[in-house]
Design an enzyme around this catalytic site. Structure first.
Site, PDB file in Angstrom:
ATOM      1  N   HIS A  18      19.977 -34.333  -6.972  1.00 19.70           N
ATOM      2  CA  HIS A  18      20.151 -35.598  -6.260  1.00 19.70           C
ATOM      3  C   HIS A  18      18.844 -35.978  -5.582  1.00 19.70           C
ATOM      4  O   HIS A  18      17.823 -35.312  -5.768  1.00 19.70           O
ATOM      5  CB  HIS A  18      21.319 -35.540  -5.283  1.00 19.70           C
ATOM      6  CG  HIS A  18      21.219 -34.474  -4.240  1.00 19.70           C
ATOM      7  ND1 HIS A  18      20.197 -34.416  -3.321  1.00 19.70           N
ATOM      8  CD2 HIS A  18      22.005 -33.401  -3.979  1.00 19.70           C
ATOM      9  CE1 HIS A  18      20.378 -33.385  -2.531  1.00 19.70           C
ATOM     10  NE2 HIS A  18      21.452 -32.740  -2.928  1.00 19.70           N
ATOM     11  N   HIS A  21      16.744 -33.215  -3.727  1.00 20.55           N
ATOM     12  CA  HIS A  21      15.927 -32.353  -4.592  1.00 20.55           C
ATOM     13  C   HIS A  21      14.726 -33.133  -5.122  1.00 20.55           C
ATOM     14  O   HIS A  21      13.619 -32.625  -5.206  1.00 20.55           O
ATOM     15  CB  HIS A  21      16.732 -31.856  -5.805  1.00 20.55           C
ATOM     16  CG  HIS A  21      18.022 -31.182  -5.446  1.00 20.55           C
ATOM     17  ND1 HIS A  21      19.241 -31.639  -5.878  1.00 20.55           N
ATOM     18  CD2 HIS A  21      18.277 -30.087  -4.701  1.00 20.55           C
ATOM     19  CE1 HIS A  21      20.194 -30.856  -5.414  1.00 20.55           C
ATOM     20  NE2 HIS A  21      19.634 -29.904  -4.698  1.00 20.55           N
ATOM     21  N   CYS A 126      29.499 -16.731   4.660  1.00 15.41           N
ATOM     22  CA  CYS A 126      29.877 -18.055   4.137  1.00 15.41           C
ATOM     23  C   CYS A 126      29.582 -18.052   2.638  1.00 15.41           C
ATOM     24  O   CYS A 126      28.423 -17.996   2.234  1.00 15.41           O
ATOM     25  CB  CYS A 126      29.102 -19.174   4.826  1.00 15.41           C
ATOM     26  SG  CYS A 126      29.366 -20.760   4.006  1.00 15.41           S
ATOM     27  N   CYS A 129      27.136 -20.835   1.407  1.00 15.83           N
ATOM     28  CA  CYS A 129      25.701 -20.625   1.662  1.00 15.83           C
ATOM     29  C   CYS A 129      25.210 -19.371   0.967  1.00 15.83           C
ATOM     30  O   CYS A 129      24.004 -19.176   0.832  1.00 15.83           O
ATOM     31  CB  CYS A 129      25.406 -20.400   3.145  1.00 15.83           C
ATOM     32  SG  CYS A 129      25.860 -21.707   4.243  1.00 15.83           S
ATOM     33  N   CYS A 143      31.070 -22.872   9.374  1.00 14.53           N
ATOM     34  CA  CYS A 143      29.709 -23.073   8.885  1.00 14.53           C
ATOM     35  C   CYS A 143      29.426 -24.574   8.974  1.00 14.53           C
ATOM     36  O   CYS A 143      30.151 -25.381   8.377  1.00 14.53           O
ATOM     37  CB  CYS A 143      29.610 -22.594   7.435  1.00 14.53           C
ATOM     38  SG  CYS A 143      28.193 -23.304   6.576  1.00 14.53           S
ATOM     39  N   HIS A 146      29.045 -26.418   5.554  1.00 15.98           N
ATOM     40  CA  HIS A 146      30.111 -26.470   4.553  1.00 15.98           C
ATOM     41  C   HIS A 146      31.514 -26.610   5.136  1.00 15.98           C
ATOM     42  O   HIS A 146      32.487 -26.675   4.388  1.00 15.98           O
ATOM     43  CB  HIS A 146      30.050 -25.227   3.654  1.00 15.98           C
ATOM     44  CG  HIS A 146      28.749 -25.108   2.922  1.00 15.98           C
ATOM     45  ND1 HIS A 146      27.720 -24.315   3.353  1.00 15.98           N
ATOM     46  CD2 HIS A 146      28.316 -25.737   1.805  1.00 15.98           C
ATOM     47  CE1 HIS A 146      26.698 -24.446   2.516  1.00 15.98           C
ATOM     48  NE2 HIS A 146      27.027 -25.303   1.583  1.00 15.98           N
ATOM     49  N   LYS A 294      25.861 -37.593   6.058  1.00 20.37           N
ATOM     50  CA  LYS A 294      25.301 -36.560   5.205  1.00 20.37           C
ATOM     51  C   LYS A 294      25.687 -36.879   3.754  1.00 20.37           C
ATOM     52  O   LYS A 294      26.817 -37.290   3.499  1.00 20.37           O
ATOM     53  CB  LYS A 294      25.874 -35.209   5.620  1.00 20.37           C
ATOM     54  CG  LYS A 294      25.066 -34.103   5.047  1.00 20.37           C
ATOM     55  CD  LYS A 294      25.519 -32.740   5.436  1.00 20.37           C
ATOM     56  CE  LYS A 294      24.783 -31.877   4.470  1.00 20.37           C
ATOM     57  NZ  LYS A 294      24.801 -30.604   4.365  1.00 20.37           N
ATOM     58  N   LYS A 297      29.138 -34.741  -2.133  1.00 21.53           N
ATOM     59  CA  LYS A 297      29.971 -35.173  -3.254  1.00 21.53           C
ATOM     60  C   LYS A 297      31.348 -35.574  -2.764  1.00 21.53           C
ATOM     61  O   LYS A 297      31.926 -36.539  -3.245  1.00 21.53           O
ATOM     62  CB  LYS A 297      30.093 -34.036  -4.266  1.00 21.53           C
ATOM     63  CG  LYS A 297      29.049 -34.134  -5.356  1.00 21.53           C
ATOM     64  CD  LYS A 297      29.400 -33.230  -6.510  1.00 21.53           C
ATOM     65  CE  LYS A 297      28.270 -32.268  -6.738  1.00 21.53           C
ATOM     66  NZ  LYS A 297      28.563 -31.141  -7.582  1.00 21.53           N
TER      67      LYS A 297
HETATM   68  N1  MSP Z   1      18.363 -21.849  -4.172  1.00 20.14           N
HETATM   69  C1  MSP Z   1      18.024 -22.036  -2.822  1.00 20.14           C
HETATM   70  C2  MSP Z   1      16.524 -21.961  -2.616  1.00 20.14           C
HETATM   71  C3  MSP Z   1      15.863 -20.702  -3.050  1.00 20.14           C
HETATM   72  S1  MSP Z   1      14.140 -20.822  -2.928  1.00 20.14           S
HETATM   73  C4  MSP Z   1      13.589 -19.278  -3.090  1.00 20.14           C
HETATM   74  C5  MSP Z   1      18.521 -23.390  -2.355  1.00 20.14           C
HETATM   75  N2  MSP Z   1      18.765 -24.309  -3.307  1.00 20.14           N
HETATM   76  S2  MSP Z   1      19.261 -25.812  -3.015  1.00 20.14           S
HETATM   77  O1  MSP Z   1      19.576 -26.355  -4.316  1.00 20.14           O
HETATM   78  O2  MSP Z   1      20.269 -25.857  -2.041  1.00 20.14           O
HETATM   79  O3  MSP Z   1      17.991 -26.576  -2.551  1.00 20.14           O
HETATM   80  C6  MSP Z   1      17.685 -26.741  -1.194  1.00 20.14           C
HETATM   81  C7  MSP Z   1      16.498 -27.642  -1.104  1.00 20.14           C
HETATM   82  O4  MSP Z   1      16.749 -28.885  -1.787  1.00 20.14           O
HETATM   83  C8  MSP Z   1      16.101 -28.077   0.307  1.00 20.14           C
HETATM   84  O5  MSP Z   1      15.358 -27.105   1.001  1.00 20.14           O
HETATM   85  C9  MSP Z   1      15.321 -29.334  -0.005  1.00 20.14           C
HETATM   86  O6  MSP Z   1      14.090 -29.006  -0.536  1.00 20.14           O
HETATM   87  C10 MSP Z   1      16.184 -29.971  -1.098  1.00 20.14           C
HETATM   88  N3  MSP Z   1      17.286 -30.766  -0.534  1.00 20.14           N
HETATM   89  C11 MSP Z   1      18.607 -30.606  -0.826  1.00 20.14           C
HETATM   90  N4  MSP Z   1      19.329 -31.560  -0.150  1.00 20.14           N
HETATM   91  C12 MSP Z   1      18.519 -32.336   0.563  1.00 20.14           C
HETATM   92  C13 MSP Z   1      18.688 -33.488   1.380  1.00 20.14           C
HETATM   93  N5  MSP Z   1      19.866 -34.040   1.618  1.00 20.14           N
HETATM   94  N6  MSP Z   1      17.572 -34.026   1.919  1.00 20.14           N
HETATM   95  C14 MSP Z   1      16.323 -33.517   1.693  1.00 20.14           C
HETATM   96  N7  MSP Z   1      16.148 -32.441   0.930  1.00 20.14           N
HETATM   97  C15 MSP Z   1      17.200 -31.806   0.370  1.00 20.14           C
HETATM   98  O7  MSP Z   1      18.628 -23.580  -1.161  1.00 20.14           O
END
Ligand code: MSP
Length: 469
Positions: A18, A21, A126, A129, A143, A146, A294, A297
């Site tokens: 999304h 990312h 959790c 997480c 949490c 979540h 926030k 989904k």
């Molecule tokens: N898999 C772990 C990370 C392991 S790294 C060794 C993880 N994955 S995640 O898919 O949840 O990705 C988290 C990251 O995605 C956040 O730190 C950020 O970079 C990005 N984001 C996910 N949602 C976000 C927002 N709503 N806003 C901004 N960035 C976001 O955690």
């Protein structure tokens, strides 16, 4: 050092990519492009985090075997990065065999050196997480990310001696040897470390979708250990302590605040235990919210990068996302505001500037001169060091606004007819400015930059950004 190694988190494959990312990955792409232009040897690593209970559950829900599920999901990430013109150097998947072998080798070493020991763990876990929580993390017993009440989980487990590294990590943060930006985030990490770091459980008994512990096949490895080592295996590391792969350590690691703590503790401790250098800098950005909520989904308000691309084009999307979070802050997105900004900044301000001057001059050769002052350029350079994309774009757009005003003031369209010599001089100034602007926006909007340069050369005006409703 003439190298620049930048990483994004590796994303969980149970989510579809999304705009959160997309933001982190676009930022990495823009920073890499900027550093490449400064003649640095760059390496940009991203990828996907594919092991663990949650992913196994998602695969089952989708009625697929895990392997098939993760292959498909990892591809979704690759596809959208390609669409967004993101040029990474490696895409690391944690199910990659070489990664798995290197991780096992490293874990075996940590066990032999006494950094891993067997104990007994009881904690609040959790599952969403995939992390144990301390009571301070919870809001109303749940949490906060979540809305799940963590369950007490008890198991015989292997532990990593995180506590042993508390002092060193703290020292490295305090001395500035390892930087966390913005400052508030650094303060937050220090406050967390000051409460004391406990050893972490690094094995899971009932999770089969993971890397088996090399010294006890009844367990798989906790996903975070598996995941952190991607920053090494993504460079071809084979799992050997003290063996620094080319480009290591990272010059910059990007993430949002959700995963800062684990990075600033477990990841650093792993490196210290493996006798490898620490990253130079973390940059931690805020979250995107949609209409003040926030993005989730279940709320049905997720904005997908594909939707943005469809409406604003690739460079429009890149521009809008990279200009939407203020330093260290969360940022709210609405379609109305994005559309307004697109029309104002791209269709009008930048688009008009280029098309009107290109139309004014069809034949004369441009003698490029300095357009943007040294001071301005240095300010922009500093903002890149500070990782302030929004502020950089604002600075560049001040130049675009200035150029449009200058054309108005000089009534350039008349001047070229009434006083061709003077007109030519002003045109030269404006062309020079546009040339520099096109170069400055390249890390953010590579295609637009190329198109502008082409128009300057061919004097064939083409609409860069059509106005949209
Ligand atoms: N898999 C772990 C990370 C392991 S790294 C060794 C993880 N994955 S995640 O898919 O949840 O990705 C988290 C990251 O995605 C956040 O730190 C950020 O970079 C990005 N984001 C996910 N949602 C976000 C927002 N709503 N806003 C901004 N960035 C976001 O955690």
């Amino acid at each position: 050092m003439n190298k620049f190694y930048i990483t994004t988190p590796i994303y969980y494959v149970n989510d579809r990519p999304h705009l959160g990312h997309a933001y982190t990955t676009l930022l990495a792409d823009a920073l890499k492009r900027w550093q490449s232009r400064r003649n640095k040897k760059t390496f940009f690593l991203t990828g996907t985090d594919e092991h663990g209970a949650k992913i196994s559950q998602s695969a089952k829900k989708a009625g697929k075997a895990e392997k098939e599920f993760v292959d498909e999901k990892a591809n979704n990430f690759k596809e959208i990065w390609k669409k967004l013109n993101i040029k990474y150097d490696n895409f690391l998947r944690t199910t990659n065999t070489r990664h798995i072998l290197a991780v096992q080798k490293a874990v075996q070493y940590l066990k032999e050196k006494g950094f891993i020991y067997k104990g007994y763990y009881q904690g609040l876990y959790c599952p969403a997480c995939e992390q144990y929580k301390v009571p301070d993390d919870l809001i109303d017993g749940k949490c906060p990310d979540h809305q799940i009440t963590p369950q007490i989980l008890q198991e015989e487990s292997y532990f990593f001696k995180l506590s042993q590294f508390e002092k060193v990590i703290k020292e490295k943060i305090l001395s500035g040897e390892f930087l966390i930006l913005p400052e508030e985030r650094k303060a937050e990490v220090l406050a967390f470390i000051n409460k004391g770091l406990k050893d972490v459980s690094i094995s899971r008994k009932n999770v089969s979708w993971g890397i088996p512990l090399p010294f006890d096949k009844n367990y798989t490895l906790y996903v975070w250990i598996d995941a952190f080592l991607n920053y090494l295996t993504g460079l071809g590391w084979l799992g050997l302590s003290g063996q620094k792969p080319d480009f290591f350590p990272p010059d910059l690691q990007l993430m949002a605040k959700d995963i800062l703590r684990v990075h600033a503790t477990i990841w650093l401790a792993l490196l210290l235990a493996l006798k490898l250098p620490l990253p130079k800098k973390f940059f931690v950005h805020g979250y995107f919210t949609v209409n003040g909520q926030k993005m989730s989904k279940s709320l049905g308000n997720v904005i997908w990068p594909e939707d943005l691309i469809e409406k604003f084009g690739v460079d429009g999307t890149r521009y809008l996302l990279l200009s939407s979070l203020s330093y260290g802050q969360d940022g709210d997105i609405t379609w109305e505001r994005l559309t307004e900004k697109y029309n104002a900044d791209l269709a009008n301000n930048l688009g008009n500037l280029v098309s009107r001057v290109v139309k004014l001059d069809q034949k004369s050769k441009i003698k490029y001169q300095k357009g943007i002052s040294e001071t301005k350029n240095n300010e922009i350079k500093k903002l890149f060091e500070e990782i302030k994309p929004k502020e950089i774009l604002e600075k560049i757009w001040q130049e675009i606004t200035f150029a449009n005003k200058y054309i108005e003031e000089k009534k350039l369209w008349e001047l070229v007819k009434t006083n061709p010599k003077k007109g030519k001089k002003v045109l030269n100034e404006i062309f020079s400015l546009i040339f520099e602007i096109a170069n400055l926006i390249e890390p953010f909007m590579p295609d637009t930059s190329a198109k502008i340069l082409q128009q300057l050369q061919t004097k064939k005006s083409q609409i860069l950004f059509p106005r949209i409703k």
